[in-house]
Write a protein that holds these residues in place. Sequence first.
Motif, PDB file in Angstrom:
ATOM      1  N   ASN A  58       2.344   6.709  -0.057  1.00 52.20           N
ATOM      2  CA  ASN A  58       1.471   6.759   1.181  1.00 52.20           C
ATOM      3  C   ASN A  58      -0.414   6.189   0.520  1.00 52.20           C
ATOM      4  O   ASN A  58      -1.088   7.075   0.325  1.00 52.20           O
ATOM      5  N   HIS A  59      -0.578   4.760  -0.036  1.00 50.75           N
ATOM      6  CA  HIS A  59      -1.671   4.757  -0.517  1.00 50.75           C
ATOM      7  C   HIS A  59      -2.572   4.088   0.427  1.00 50.75           C
ATOM      8  O   HIS A  59      -3.635   4.069   0.386  1.00 50.75           O
ATOM      9  N   CYS A  60      -1.913   4.270   1.983  1.00 52.34           N
ATOM     10  CA  CYS A  60      -2.414   3.335   2.662  1.00 52.34           C
ATOM     11  C   CYS A  60      -3.539   3.989   3.544  1.00 52.34           C
ATOM     12  O   CYS A  60      -3.595   4.962   3.436  1.00 52.34           O
ATOM     13  N   GLU A  61      -4.598   3.381   4.495  1.00 53.14           N
ATOM     14  CA  GLU A  61      -5.193   3.939   4.856  1.00 53.14           C
ATOM     15  C   GLU A  61      -4.879   4.907   6.476  1.00 53.14           C
ATOM     16  O   GLU A  61      -5.622   5.248   6.832  1.00 53.14           O
ATOM     17  N   CYS A  91       1.033  -1.247  -0.058  1.00 50.67           N
ATOM     18  CA  CYS A  91       0.122   0.141   0.120  1.00 50.67           C
ATOM     19  C   CYS A  91       0.921   1.369  -0.076  1.00 50.67           C
ATOM     20  O   CYS A  91       0.174   2.650   0.138  1.00 50.67           O
ATOM     21  N   ALA A  92       2.048   1.476   0.020  1.00 46.82           N
ATOM     22  CA  ALA A  92       3.537   2.755   0.439  1.00 46.82           C
ATOM     23  C   ALA A  92       4.473   1.942  -0.881  1.00 46.82           C
ATOM     24  O   ALA A  92       4.783   0.555  -0.683  1.00 46.82           O
ATOM     25  N   ALA A 149      -2.101   9.598   5.764  1.00 44.88           N
ATOM     26  CA  ALA A 149      -2.583   8.134   4.941  1.00 44.88           C
ATOM     27  C   ALA A 149      -3.150   9.458   3.983  1.00 44.88           C
ATOM     28  O   ALA A 149      -3.333  10.596   3.289  1.00 44.88           O
ATOM     29  N   LYS A 150      -2.725   8.350   2.324  1.00 49.62           N
ATOM     30  CA  LYS A 150      -4.101   9.434   0.723  1.00 49.62           C
ATOM     31  C   LYS A 150      -2.631  10.196   0.744  1.00 49.62           C
ATOM     32  O   LYS A 150      -3.388  11.229   0.442  1.00 49.62           O
ATOM     33  N   SER A 151      -1.434   9.659   0.545  1.00 49.75           N
ATOM     34  CA  SER A 151      -0.825  11.435   0.667  1.00 49.75           C
ATOM     35  C   SER A 151       0.633  11.046   0.097  1.00 49.75           C
ATOM     36  O   SER A 151       1.615   9.905  -0.233  1.00 49.75           O
ATOM     37  N   GLU A 152       1.063  12.182  -0.627  1.00 47.13           N
ATOM     38  CA  GLU A 152       2.801  11.724  -1.366  1.00 47.13           C
ATOM     39  C   GLU A 152       3.309  12.470  -0.442  1.00 47.13           C
ATOM     40  O   GLU A 152       3.359  13.452  -0.192  1.00 47.13           O
TER      41      GLU A 152
END
Length: 326
Positions: A66-69, A47-48, A97-100
């Motif tokens: 980071n595609h993780c929850e 997920c990352a 979460a959900k960021s770069e």
Amino acid sequence: METVTKSLSSFTLGDVVAFQGLAMVPLFGESADPDYLLLEEALRSGCAHVDEVSESGNVNQLLFVNHCERPVLLLDGEEIRGAKQNRVMNLTILVAAKSELRIPVSCVEAGRWRHDGMEFAPSKQMHYAQGRSARMSQVSDNIRISQSRQADQGEVWNNISQKMERMELHSPSAAMADAYDQSEDRLETYVQALRFVENQVGAIFGIHGQAMGLEYFDSTTTYSRMHEKIVRSFALDAMERKGQEEVFTGEQATAFLNRVIASSMESFDALGLGLDVRIMASSVRGGALVENGRVVHLCAFHVSEGAQTKNSSSRLARSSRRGQRY
């Protein structure tokens, strides 16, 4: 800063455990269930991922996706291997979460700049404690001076080269990882001797009678997962010391903890979530990540007077060179 000193003041110290020059004093304190993933968990779950910032790359920056929850915790000194060259994290970062996020790193493999796979893989190693301490001092100084989270890359490479020379080890690409790989059997004896203790949230480590560092997490679960990496990082330093072993006592551990508590601290906005607190005293350097009123991670290291003088001279020399025209 009050959050940091309060957390440090709440510890209970366990009994000293020692093996071949390395001593560990477990720390016990409040523990919560982590609401984040560790880097290795996130990478292995898929997920990352960590990438070079471009095809040409940048030695001292990487892109963390980071595609993780949940947020992902990247730890100061944690190594990742692969891509164009192996790197370590310059400081502890909690990536939302959900960021770069572009993350500051240091290269620990001077002799390679070519792809070894397209992505980075987790490592079971960390930057060894002495090198980590030196790099942390550089990063802390740069944060104060210029808001930069960069280390002195030349000094990082030089530190690794000198260590491998002292330990009579060789690496074709001057990779820190090779020092660990070639010392694996002996490092494992340290890991077996200095085992994680139930409910432990951190530890103070001493080498041949001298307090060297402290590591602490907000969760016993987190510390248990990082324990072996941390022990290895101090063991690699203990292995190169020769001569009679000196006893490290609980009183010395308490004295070091009190020095950390009494140290001056400054806080800065973190690169990711939370606050980045830098511990900057004459003989102690460290960093802590504070988020939602709790210390997520803290590490602090003893800095010898000689190392302080060397770092100051090195910075002065670099400043002088910047003023020259070529």
